[in-house]
Design a protein around this motif. Structure first.
Motif, PDB file in Angstrom:
ATOM      1  N   GLN A   1       0.819  -1.226   0.000  1.00 19.42           N
ATOM      2  CA  GLN A   1       0.000   0.000   0.000  1.00 19.42           C
ATOM      3  C   GLN A   1       0.850   1.272   0.000  1.00 19.42           C
ATOM      4  OE1 GLN A   1      -2.743   0.105   3.259  1.00 19.42           O
ATOM      5  NE2 GLN A   1      -3.637   2.075   2.684  1.00 19.42           N
TER       6      GLN A   1
ATOM      7  N   HIS B   1      -0.258   9.967   0.060  1.00 17.63           N
ATOM      8  CA  HIS B   1      -1.387   9.639   0.937  1.00 17.63           C
ATOM      9  C   HIS B   1      -1.713  10.851   1.811  1.00 17.63           C
ATOM     10  CE1 HIS B   1      -0.699   5.346   0.007  1.00 17.63           C
ATOM     11  NE2 HIS B   1       0.599   5.699   0.042  1.00 17.63           N
TER      12      HIS B   1
ATOM     13  N   GLN C   1      -0.125  10.548  11.114  1.00 17.51           N
ATOM     14  CA  GLN C   1      -1.056   9.429  11.135  1.00 17.51           C
ATOM     15  C   GLN C   1      -1.614   9.237   9.730  1.00 17.51           C
ATOM     16  OE1 GLN C   1      -4.276   9.795  13.881  1.00 17.51           O
ATOM     17  NE2 GLN C   1      -4.910   7.665  13.660  1.00 17.51           N
TER      18      GLN C   1
ATOM     19  N   GLY D   1      -3.234   6.100   8.779  1.00 19.55           N
ATOM     20  CA  GLY D   1      -4.458   5.326   8.910  1.00 19.55           C
ATOM     21  C   GLY D   1      -4.691   5.036  10.385  1.00 19.55           C
ATOM     22  N   GLU D   2      -5.678   4.198  10.635  1.00 21.59           N
ATOM     23  CA  GLU D   2      -6.022   3.918  12.030  1.00 21.59           C
ATOM     24  C   GLU D   2      -4.887   3.228  12.775  1.00 21.59           C
ATOM     25  OE1 GLU D   2      -9.460   1.602  14.638  1.00 21.59           O
ATOM     26  OE2 GLU D   2      -9.640   1.761  12.453  1.00 21.59           O
TER      27      GLU D   2
END
Length: 596
Positions: free
Chosen positions: A469, A476, A491, A493-494
């Motif tokens: 990814q 991103h 951050q 993603g989670e």
């Protein structure tokens, strides 16, 4: 006519006329009265004189002081002297030589009081033995009538033996010594004990001089205290310390002996100077260890009762006078430091295994954990590598979490094995003491009784997916989570975070990205092994500008003649080339070769 009067004859020459006229042989009646009065004592009011007891009954004492009439005194004033009898000489105080009825009024009590203080002081100075009448009880002792003065007799001064019933002395007349006088407050302290101590001292010296260690004597229990028993050996006292009453443990000496009980004791030691005598009772019976079953050996099971407990262990009485120690480390297979009170309490009936037995030293060590199977004997069966379990968090260290799978089986989750994605600075950020936590067995060290456990291994490694990814060059959206001196945590993603250095946080307008901002970030480095993603916001617009400039130069480059062996040169865009830069340069080289 009666026998008393039949031979009585009247005087032939008695002059009845002179008698009736008040004269006898030419002497007037007044002269006769005067002569009679001169034969009597001269008595003045308010003086102390001596008198002779004429009669004594329960209510009154009649006293003759040589006056024309006797005086009557209440018997209560002589209560201190129950042996008073006719003929005794006593002091009396003349209250009135003749009252309205012509009666002589006397008081023995006032006579005693008038000279009492002088007598009391004299008795103290000369160490005289005096008599006193015990009137009543009072706090701490008795009130004694001494010469009419109320003196104090402390309870400790009544006798050499402790007194348990004070009332038996009330109403008695006893001998005393004056031991203390407070002249200012006129307080007097007397002692009966002082009279007999001198005699007892002589007896003590004689008894002690004949004592020998090991000698057996008969004595009477005189006093019982929390630390031992005092025994009267016939004028001298000895002490049986509580530890010498019985081979077993004694918490209360009253459970072993009673007051006034006659017992045999053995002399253990004595000090002639200090007059101390140490006695023993248990030494008169065989030592219980000598009666211990000779068949008992290490490994045998034995039952007993917990008699003493401390943090380090519990003493178990297996038979009176024979005890064994269960150390706290032998109470559980657990290696956690705990107190013996968590396992046992005084009075518990327990079964234990004999671990050591020394009959000569009379020592025995016991264990109760041995009654259960050691869980480490079959650890690889119950907790094989790769098996999953739920454990309880016991405590933290900087490098990990110690957990307990069952009593006696502990393991460590290293801090790096808590989470695939979260950077845990301290285990307390991840869990709490006492909480359950799911674990997987990673490794077994049976010899050192250690298990290596993991928590993150219960889930698939998300970095396998992250690798595809977050490829180098991919862009991103990320949020500035925390700004530090060396950069910022981003951050993505989670469950995934990246890092950007300060130079890569510069925005297109020249300002610095702030905490909480959401911006596009380009991946310029990805390391799966160290779980590190390096990001850059500035590259998202810097690389775009370079692409546009290169695209503008392409037509001119195509029109210019080229040598066959000429290789396009790549300018060094920045002194500090990153992996992202190399990626861009590689793409540019491939495009130029294609165009050529």
């Amino acid at each position: 006519m009666s026998e008393l009067t039949k031979n009585v004859q009247p005087l032939q020459d008695f002059n009845w006329d002179e008698f009736e006229n008040g004269t006898v042989a030419s002497v007037s009646r007044e002269e006769l009265d005067k002569a009679y009065d001169e034969t009597l004592n001269k008595v003045a009011d308010h003086q102390v004189v001596e008198g002779k007891v004429v009669s004594v009954d329960k209510k009154e004492v009649v006293v003759n002081i040589g006056y024309k009439s006797d005086g009557i005194i209440q018997a209560a004033e002589f209560r201190y002297n129950p042996e008073l009898k006719p003929g005794d000489i006593v002091e009396v105080y003349v209250e009135s030589a003749e009252d309205k009825k012509g009666q002589l009024l006397l008081s023995h009590k006032k006579a005693r009081l008038s000279k009492a203080w002088d007598r009391v002081n004299q008795a103290l100075d000369e160490q005289q033995v005096i008599q006193g009448f015990i009137k009543c009880r009072t706090k701490g002792g008795m009130i004694v009538d001494v010469f009419g003065i109320e003196a104090f007799l402390p309870g400790s001064q009544i006798d050499v033996h402790p007194i348990r019933d004070y009332d038996q002395f009330v109403g008695k007349t006893m001998e005393f010594k004056v031991v203390k006088i407070n002249q200012e407050f006129r307080n007097v302290v007397v002692s009966h004990k002082a009279l007999i101590e001198a005699e007892l001292e002589q007896q003590k010296q004689e008894i002690i001089s004949k004592l020998e260690k090991g000698q057996i004597l008969e004595g009477t229990v005189k006093n019982i205290t929390s630390y031992g028993v005092f025994v009267d050996l016939g004028g001298v006292d000895g002490l049986i310390h509580i530890t010498d009453l019985s081979w077993g443990r004694v918490d209360d000496p009253k459970k072993v002996v009673e007051l006034d009980q006659k017992i045999n004791v053995v002399i253990l030691d004595f000090d002639e100077e200090k007059k101390r005598i140490a006695l023993g009772l248990k030494q008169l019976t065989p030592h219980p260890w000598d009666a211990l079953d000779q068949e008992l050996k290490v490994g045998d099971h034995i039952k007993g009762k917990v008699v003493v407990i401390a943090d380090y262990g519990a003493f178990v009485e297996v038979q009176p006078g024979v005890e064994g120690l269960i150390h706290v480390s032998e109470m559980s297979w657990s290696q956690h430091l705990r107190s013996a009170q968590e396992f046992l309490k005084v009075g518990d009936e327990v079964e234990a295994v004999i671990l050591t037995l020394d009959r000569e030293e009379r020592k025995m060590s016991l264990g109760i954990k041995q009654l259960k199977e050691d869980p480490w004997e079959t650890i690889e069966v119950k907790y094989p590598v790769g098996s999953k379990h739920t454990a309880k968090v016991r405590n933290f260290t900087n490098f990990g979490v110690f957990v307990e799978l069952e009593e006696g089986v502990d393991g460590l989750i290293h801090i790096s094995d808590l989470s695939w994605t979260k950077k845990v600075k301290h285990p307390s950020e991840f869990t709490k003491v006492g909480e359950p936590i799911d674990v997987i067995v990673l490794d077994i060290d049976k010899e050192n009784r250690r298990l290596s456990l993991g928590h993150k291994q219960l889930e698939d490694n998300p970095w396998d997916a992250f690798e595809a990814q977050y490829t180098i060059g991919s862009v991103h959206t990320g949020k500035v989570l925390e700004v530090l001196e060396k950069g910022a945590v981003i951050q993505l993603g989670e469950d995934v975070e990246g890092f950007a250095t300060p130079k890569h946080l510069v925005k297109e307008d020249g300002s610095q990205a702030q905490q909480g901002e959401e911006l596009p970030f380009k991946v310029i480095e990805f390391n799966k092994d160290s779980k590190r993603i390096i990001l850059s916001h500035s590259r998202t617009f810097e690389d775009k500008d370079r692409e546009e400039k290169r695209a503008a130069r392409k037509p001119a480059a195509a029109a210019a003649p080229k040598k066959k062996d000429e290789t396009p040169k790549i300018e060094n865009v920045a002194a500090s080339t990153t992996l992202g830069d190399l990626d861009v340069l590689a793409n540019l080289k491939a495009q130029m070769e294609k165009d050529a």
